[in-house]
Design a protein around this motif. Structure first.
Motif, PDB file in Angstrom:
ATOM      1  N   GLY A 263       0.854  -1.192   0.000  1.00 15.69           N
ATOM      2  CA  GLY A 263       0.000   0.000   0.000  1.00 15.69           C
ATOM      3  C   GLY A 263       0.876   1.223   0.000  1.00 15.69           C
ATOM      4  N   SER A 264       0.450   2.426   0.080  1.00 18.83           N
ATOM      5  CA  SER A 264      -0.936   2.792   0.377  1.00 18.83           C
ATOM      6  C   SER A 264      -1.310   3.981  -0.505  1.00 18.83           C
ATOM      7  N   SER A 265      -2.590   4.204  -0.650  1.00 26.61           N
ATOM      8  CA  SER A 265      -3.014   5.368  -1.433  1.00 26.61           C
ATOM      9  C   SER A 265      -4.184   6.030  -0.736  1.00 26.61           C
ATOM     10  N   ARG A 266      -4.354   7.317  -0.988  1.00 25.42           N
ATOM     11  CA  ARG A 266      -5.481   8.049  -0.421  1.00 25.42           C
ATOM     12  C   ARG A 266      -6.070   8.945  -1.493  1.00 25.42           C
ATOM     13  N   GLU A 267      -7.404   8.881  -1.616  1.00 27.19           N
ATOM     14  CA  GLU A 267      -8.102   9.738  -2.584  1.00 27.19           C
ATOM     15  C   GLU A 267      -9.440  10.123  -2.006  1.00 27.19           C
ATOM     16  N   LEU A 268      -9.911  11.275  -2.412  1.00 26.70           N
ATOM     17  CA  LEU A 268     -11.272  11.676  -2.062  1.00 26.70           C
ATOM     18  C   LEU A 268     -12.079  11.653  -3.352  1.00 26.70           C
ATOM     19  N   VAL A 269     -12.768  10.547  -3.570  1.00 31.51           N
ATOM     20  CA  VAL A 269     -13.553  10.378  -4.796  1.00 31.51           C
ATOM     21  C   VAL A 269     -14.914   9.819  -4.481  1.00 31.51           C
ATOM     22  N   GLY A 270     -15.448  10.202  -3.349  1.00 31.15           N
ATOM     23  CA  GLY A 270     -16.753   9.677  -2.973  1.00 31.15           C
ATOM     24  C   GLY A 270     -16.671   8.185  -2.738  1.00 31.15           C
ATOM     25  N   TRP A 271     -17.660   7.452  -3.248  1.00 30.74           N
ATOM     26  CA  TRP A 271     -17.787   6.026  -2.982  1.00 30.74           C
ATOM     27  C   TRP A 271     -17.432   5.162  -4.189  1.00 30.74           C
ATOM     28  N   ASP A 272     -16.640   5.649  -5.097  1.00 30.72           N
ATOM     29  CA  ASP A 272     -16.254   4.868  -6.267  1.00 30.72           C
ATOM     30  C   ASP A 272     -15.262   3.792  -5.875  1.00 30.72           C
ATOM     31  N   ALA A 273     -15.679   2.551  -5.845  1.00 30.98           N
ATOM     32  CA  ALA A 273     -14.852   1.453  -5.344  1.00 30.98           C
ATOM     33  C   ALA A 273     -13.988   0.807  -6.413  1.00 30.98           C
ATOM     34  N   SER A 274     -14.081   1.285  -7.639  1.00 28.32           N
ATOM     35  CA  SER A 274     -13.325   0.604  -8.683  1.00 28.32           C
ATOM     36  C   SER A 274     -11.834   0.889  -8.546  1.00 28.32           C
ATOM     37  N   VAL A 275     -11.029  -0.061  -9.026  1.00 34.82           N
ATOM     38  CA  VAL A 275      -9.580   0.108  -8.971  1.00 34.82           C
ATOM     39  C   VAL A 275      -9.177   1.151 -10.009  1.00 34.82           C
ATOM     40  N   ASN A 276      -8.483   2.182  -9.559  1.00 42.94           N
ATOM     41  CA  ASN A 276      -7.991   3.227 -10.459  1.00 42.94           C
ATOM     42  C   ASN A 276      -6.565   2.873 -10.842  1.00 42.94           C
ATOM     43  N   ARG A 277      -6.390   2.496 -12.096  1.00 40.71           N
ATOM     44  CA  ARG A 277      -5.074   1.994 -12.520  1.00 40.71           C
ATOM     45  C   ARG A 277      -3.974   3.031 -12.297  1.00 40.71           C
TER      46      ARG A 277
END
Lengths: 374, 439, 96
Positions: A263-277
């Protein structure tokens, strides 16, 4: 639904809710735990399972230390099920500037009774041979550990059940009302309602300043001995601290199976659970910048999860005065596993009117954190 | 080490369907890249070390492929598929076994990922010496000899006869061939094959090849035993149970379409197979599927579907209608076969509390029997968390408990971390950085 | 091991758990190991012996270490002259 009236209803059967249920049940309350899905299947399942002290603030250090000591003192049943492994943490200093902060950090930890060892470049590599050459040094915290947190959660719920608690899964709570929760057409009443709904806590208590902060993780095949401790860059604290839209930080963890979690990553993108490549790629690059050997390890799975984030990086533990009977135990960001037991102990003390083992005021849910300021 | 290739069509899978698709597409003047993770083309049923060992049809198709200008990449496993981007490209990221990553950018995709065997857990099924039925055939073709070895073949479905014949021809001492399907079901199915006399004749030829071996219907394996490897197999029918010593047990219960990649890119599936229209088009634009992945139906059907898919992916407007008719007829046979070889309920109770269900993580039945779905089995007990990514235990969980598999994520197969980085760069360059798949 | 010139009748030399053996070229590592009588290709997470099940790269039970790379599926790799193969018994690496 349930024949007996509960003394306390805990909303959320993640690790924090499970720990709260066990603590309240131990105090003799009849506890009902309700979860919209299955126990431990939300944020809890997605996490790294680390049990670490962290000093983003004195209050964070106090609660992580207290909670970690409670993990040490846990019942055999919970500890064994959790696969507790006190492998320790190595905080890595990339450069001289970071290295220079270590003596003060060591001193702070010492004052809190936490033994650490400052490592220079040589002893850093001895401790973790997979780290690249050229790093300035690090801080070893031998007393940190790793657990398998879905199993820990189930074990805590089982413990709560032995003390009379009941667990209702696949039962969404639509609304928290004074001394009650509404599920569909039914309202279940109790004098104590605990909002332990994690990243979704604000959907039940709208003024709670909890928002989802997405993270990615990758897990490898079994490579026993690849790393011996949890390895985190000192920059991890900065990544967790600053609420920018996106950040990554090296955080590598050995599992008891011999697999490695990256890990690790942090993003504020609401509830989008998809993997962001793209974010995954940045995260992998950061981790490989510290441990180049990771690049050749075979991975089997990637996933995402949502940390419950608050503006001041501290959880919300205590009474919510606006709604009679309502207590909050939520907002643990990336420290929910670590802080679960400490949170539960504080909450149970506050509910019972006892003086908690550490000052609970910094975690007061209504401490004046303005909603929307993140 | 990742060079990017530009093509018109990527065909994933070089079995009969993939080969037929690649041939048709190249004949329509498209640039085609074919990917397969095995060292040779042929998939399962056309597996070979030298083409001389193949039947006429197989050899003809493989010859035809070699004479096209299709770019055939062997030994590569597809790890990620990035959809979209402004040009609407589909980018496939595949890992080469020894090292390196292949990145192919194309406008259309043909998914010909075939099917795998369904394994039913029973006591002792994890012992060395227990293989699939197709598994035994595959190992034989890869160069294992079963000469002189005592073999029991017990399972169900159309693989039994040809594999019994092959193993016998290879010098194995096949002690028993058992199909769990009841005699009347097999008989009725055989009668229905009178409409396809070549198929019936082929089946009869297979049976003749192992004529000296008892062929028992309504019979199934209940246990395998041995200390470090298989020594004894126990079988049962509705009346009695008996054991026989053996060295290899080839056991498998039909085929499961390999739909993970199709689901990952968003294709609709039904009853575990990819849904396709009359041009082998899936629910995702410019993504086609052919062969066992659209429903188990045998090699002739796979070839017909592959031909249609290749032509359709190449944009051929009018596809030879005889292909469609052939497909239709073969699908009818496939459905009848599925009914004939339906799994009997006894198979669900073979696994005891201490029988391993998830082999990758050694999860026994007792650890999951009281749970409610695959996700709980995975997170609470680790079933499906291992290297096979649930491909072996998934069908078992469905058979035993009725649980459906969960979401498919990348890596589609275990892949090096550096390969995920390459996929990340590809994803970042396209608008599909955030992967949104259907389930 | 340095590569040798091809032997008679299309044989190649590989090292399997430290033993040098001649096997037909074109066979897979899985087939070669089965022919050598290897029962346990790998150990499961609880230490049970495991060997190929599916023969087609799906089950991951045939994983061995090939030329130092762990977790390689033996049924998908053709033998090559000079190849080093380590199984569960090999002791070179014990990767569950």
């Amino acid at each position: 639904m349930t024949a007996r009236k509960a003394d306390a209803i805990v909303v959320g059967a993640g690790i924090v809710g499970a720990a709260c249920a066990a603590a309240l049940a131990r105090d003799g309350l009849r506890v009902l735990v309700i979860d919209a899905g299955g126990a431990a299947l939300g944020t809890t399942a997605a996490g790294m399972g680390h049990v670490v002290v962290m000093d983003d603030s004195p209050e964070q250090l106090a609660l992580t230390r207290y909670s970690r000591s409670l993990w040490r003192a846990q019942d055999d049943a919970v500890r064994v099920a959790s696969e507790l492994d006190w492998c320790g943490t190595v905080w890595v200093a990339e450069d001289e500037t970071q290295l220079d902060t270590l003596p003060a950090k060591q001193q702070l930890y010492r004052e809190h009774g936490i033994d650490t060892e400052v490592l220079d470049e040589t002893s850093l590599i001895e401790a973790e041979p997979q780290l690249r050459r050229g790093l300035a040094g690090g801080l070893l915290v031998p007393s940190d550990g790793v657990i398998y947190q879905p199993a820990a959660t189930i074990a805590l719920l089982a413990l709560a059940r032995t003390m009379g608690a009941e667990v209702l899964e696949r039962m969404p709570v639509e609304e928290i009302v004074p001394c009650g929760v509404r599920c569909g057409a039914d309202t279940l009443r109790a004098d104590v309602i605990v909002n332990a709904a994690g990243a979704a806590a604000a959907s039940l208590t709208p003024q709670l300043p909890v928002i989802p902060r997405k993270g990615h993780l990758v897990i490898t095949e079994r490579y026993p001995g690849f790393c011996r401790h949890q390895v985190a860059e000192l920059g991890y604290l900065a990544s967790a601290h600053v609420m920018t839209s996106e950040s990554v930080a090296c955080n590598v963890q050995p599992r008891s199976t011999g697999q490695v979690i990256v890990g690790s990553s942090r993003e504020l993108v609401g509830w989008d659970a998809s993997v962001n490549r793209r974010v995954l790629g940045k995260m992998i690059a950061r981790a490989c910048a510290f441990m180049p050997g990771l690049a050749d390890l075979t991975t089997v799975r990637t996933w995402t999860g949502f940390r419950p984030a608050t503006p001041d990086k501290l959880p919300l533990i205590g009474r919510w005065p606006e709604v009679p009977g309502l207590w909050i135990a939520a907002g643990h960001e990336g420290l929910g596993i670590t802080m679960a037991l400490g949170t539960a102990a504080l909450l149970a003390d506050l509910v019972a009117g006892r003086e908690p083992a550490i000052d609970a005021a910094p975690y007061a849910p209504d401490r004046g954190v303005a909603a929307g300021v993140h | 080490m990742s060079a990017e290739t530009r093509a018109d069509i990527v065909v994933i899978g070089a079995g009969p369907a993939g080969i037929a698709a690649a041939v048709r597409a190249t004949e329509a003047n498209r640039r085609v890249v074919v990917l397969d993770e095995a060292p040779n083309v042929g998939g399962q049923i056309w597996r070979h070390r030298s083409v001389g060992t193949l039947g006429t049809d197989a050899r003809a198709w493989i010859d035809r492929l070699s004479r096209t200008n299709a770019d055939v990449r062997r030994g590569v496993a597809v790890v990620d598929v990035v959809m979209g981007g402004e040009s609407g490209d589909i980018t496939v990221v595949a890992e080469r076994h020894p090292g390196g990553v292949a990145v192919i950018r194309a406008s259309a995709l043909v998914i010909a990922t075939g099917a795998r065997e369904r394994f039913v857990p029973f006591p002792g099924w994890t012992l060395p010496g227990v293989t699939g039925i197709g598994g035994a055939q595959a190992l034989l073709k890869q160069g294992a000899t079963f000469r002189g070895k005592r073999v029991v073949i017990a399972g169900t479905g159309p693989l039994i006869l040809p594999v019994a014949a092959s193993l016998t021809d290879a010098g194995a001492r096949v002690m028993l061939v058992a199909d769990q399907a009841p005699f009347h079901a097999v008989r009725d199915f055989a009668i229905s094959l009178l409409a396809q006399p070549e198929t019936l004749l082929q089946a009869a030829m297979y049976r003749l090849a192992f004529l000296r071996t008892p062929y028992a219907m309504g019979t199934w394996v209940t246990a395998a035993s041995g200390s470090d490897r298989l020594t004894t197999v126990t079988v049962a029918n509705s009346r009695t149970t008996w054991s026989l010593p053996c060295d290899f047990l080839a056991t498998g219960y039909g085929l499961v379409p390999n739909v993970d990649l199709a689901r990952f890119v968003g294709c609709t599936t039904a009853e575990g197979a990819v849904v396709v229209d009359e041009r082998q088009g899936t629910s995702v634009p410019r993504v086609f599927a052919a062969g066992e992945v659209t429903g188990v139906g045998g090699v002739a059907l796979a070839v017909a579907e592959g031909e249609i898919a290749g032509a359709a992916a190449a944009g051929v407007a009018r596809i030879d209608p005889s292909l469609g008719r052939r497909r239709q007829a073969l699908r009818v046979v496939a459905r009848r076969m599925e009914r004939a070889f339906a799994l009997r309920p006894e198979l669900r109770s073979l696994a005891r509390d201490d029988t391993i269900i998830c082999r990758c993580e050694d999860v026994r039945r007792a650890a999951i029997a009281s749970l409610s779905d695959s996700r709980q089995a995975k997170l609470y007990a680790r079933a499906g968390m291992g290297a096979c990514q649930g491909r072996v235990c998934g069908p078992a969980l469905e058979l035993l408990f009725g649980w459906q598999p969960g979401t498919v994520r990348s890596p589609l197969e275990p892949a090096r971390l550096s390969t995920l980085s390459t996929a990340a760069l590809v994803g970042a360059a396209s608008s599909d950085a955030v992967h949104s798949a259907g389930s | 091991m340095p590569p040798r010139p091809p032997g008679p009748a299309g044989l190649v030399t590989i090292s399997a758990d430290g033993r040098s053996v001649r096997v037909p070229s074109g066979v897979t590592v899985a087939a070669a190991l089965l022919e050598l009588g290897v029962a346990a290709f790998r150990r499961s997470v609880s230490g049970e012996p495991r060997a190929p099940l599916c023969g087609m790269g799906t089950c991951y039970e045939c994983r061995v270490t090939i030329d130092g790379a762990a977790h390689r599926r033996a049924c998908l790799v053709t033998v090559a002259d000079g190849m080093h193969v380590a199984t569960a018994a090999g002791g070179e690496e014990r990767q569950p």
